[in-house]
Design a protein around this motif. Structure first.
Motif, mmCIF file in Angstrom:
data_model
loop_
_atom_site.group_PDB
_atom_site.id
_atom_site.type_symbol
_atom_site.label_atom_id
_atom_site.label_comp_id
_atom_site.label_asym_id
_atom_site.label_seq_id
_atom_site.Cartn_x
_atom_site.Cartn_y
_atom_site.Cartn_z
ATOM 1 N N ASP B 134 -24.177 23.031 45.005
ATOM 2 C CA ASP B 134 -23.849 21.822 44.243
ATOM 3 C C ASP B 134 -24.993 20.795 44.260
ATOM 4 N N LYS B 153 -19.358 19.325 38.208
ATOM 5 C CA LYS B 153 -18.661 18.861 39.425
ATOM 6 C C LYS B 153 -17.234 19.380 39.455
ATOM 7 N N GLU B 154 -16.582 19.307 38.284
ATOM 8 C CA GLU B 154 -15.198 19.752 38.199
ATOM 9 C C GLU B 154 -15.109 21.253 38.463
ATOM 10 N N SER B 157 -15.599 21.893 42.198
ATOM 11 C CA SER B 157 -14.485 21.553 43.090
ATOM 12 C C SER B 157 -13.365 22.589 42.964
ATOM 13 N N LYS B 158 -13.147 23.087 41.743
ATOM 14 C CA LYS B 158 -12.156 24.158 41.551
ATOM 15 C C LYS B 158 -12.581 25.422 42.305
#
Lengths: 107, 243
Positions: B134, B153-154, B157-158
């Motif tokens: 990341d 980012k989404e 995080s998933k």
């Protein structure tokens, strides 16, 4: 063999077909087909590879014994993939999480 | 001085001599299929186990650059095939011209690959101590599209929710990415070296309609390297584009 010369026109047609198939494989990747995404991707790649082997590499006009070597190469690769996978996918341990899969007999 | 195009003692005809060369080249290519095959096998198993990490890794690749390289390489196969044709019909200038075009396209492919590798170094995506899946999402460059960074980012995080060891497993993806594209690029470099030799031979008029075996054999090698890329492109760039 009597030497077969493939005309440039045929090469251009093959090239254009390869371009269309490349566009198709990118397009198909953006559609969610679940497990079939990889099947379609590999199928298109194999059609492209076959076109290259048959026409760019003249396999279609090669003697039978050369064609046999090409088939052997693919067959050996298939043996490696099939036998290795038949081992890994039937193990009683899930290697990703290192946990025992229940319901299977430990050797 | 080694003369070319003559019949060697162990063959009955020039045709048989040529066929033997092609047969030998194909046997070599069969070993190459298995050489790359081992890497494809490793890829298959790891993708099977760490699908999430492979999807995330694949989406960091630049599809525009990868797609452009696919077109460049297939075009170079066309020019290679054309130079084989030109040497068969005895068009010396065209043989040389198509060989030069193939070399230029091959070099362009390697140049694009350098740009791609540089991006991966910049984004800390080279396996090792500084690997951080990341990194780009955490340290966006000033000219990065904020929307794209948000989406990344989404996605991350998933992915971390699904696979807490994402950072380790993504390194497996990038090890295979560098290993497979690196071995492929090495083959391209060897091919480019052989093309330089072919161009020289073609300029001094070595190839005639009865003697063009080197053009044809190096052509087979070049097309084989093209086929490897035809499989690498969807397997590395197109795993999870439909998120």
């Amino acid at each position: 063999m009597s030497e077969h010369i493939v005309p440039p026109r045929a090469y251009v047609v093959i090239f254009l077909s390869l371009m269309v198939l490349t566009a198709a494989t990118v397009g198909a990747a953006y559609v969610n087909l679940g497990p079939f995404n990889i099947v379609i991707a590999l199928a298109i790649a194999s059609v492209k590879a076959t076109l290259v082997v048959l026409y760019f590499m003249h396999a279609r006009y090669s003697p039978k014994r050369t064609q046999l070597v090409i088939i052997c190469a693919v067959f050996w690769l298939a043996i490696m993939l099939a036998l290795t996978l038949s081992d890994y996918v039937t193990r009683d341990r899930d290697l990703a999480t290192d946990t025992q899969v229940t319901g299977m007999i430990r050797a | 001085m080694h003369r070319t195009g003559e019949l060697y003692g162990q063959f009955e005809t020039l045709e048989q001599q040529k066929e033997s060369a092609a047969l030998g080249m194909w046997v070599f290519l069969a070993t190459e299929v298995l050489f790359f095959g081992g890497l494809f096998m490793t890829y298959t198993l790891n993708r099977h186990y760490y699908g999430t990490a492979f999807g995330v890794g694949s989406n960091t690749l630049d599809l525009k650059l990868g797609g452009a390289n696919t077109i460049i390489l297939i075009l170079s196969s066309l020019t290679m095939a054309m130079s084989v044709w030109a040497s068969h019909v005895g068009k010396r200038k065209q043989t040389t011209g198509f060989l030069v075009a193939t070399l230029v396209l091959g070099t362009a492919f390697l140049g694009v690959k350098v740009i791609e590798y540089k991006q991966k170094f910049d984004h800390h995506l080279v396996p090792g101590y500084h690997f951080q899946i990341d990194y780009r999402a955490q340290h966006p460059a000033p000219n990065d599209d904020p929307k794209e960074i948000e989406a990344e980012k989404e996605e991350l995080s998933k992915a971390f929710a699904k696979d807490p060891d994402l950072n380790a497993h993504a390194q497996l993806y990038f090890s295979l990415y560098f290993g497979m594209t690196g071995l492929h690029a090495l083959h391209m470099i060897v091919g480019a070296g052989m093309l330089v030799w072919l161009i020289r031979q073609s300029i001094i008029g070595r190839f005639t309609p009865t003697y063009n075996t080197p053009v044809e054999m190096i052509g087979l090698y070049w097309h084989f390297v093209d086929i490897v890329w035809i499989y690498l492109f969807p397997l590395l760039y197109l795993i999870d584009r439909h998120r």
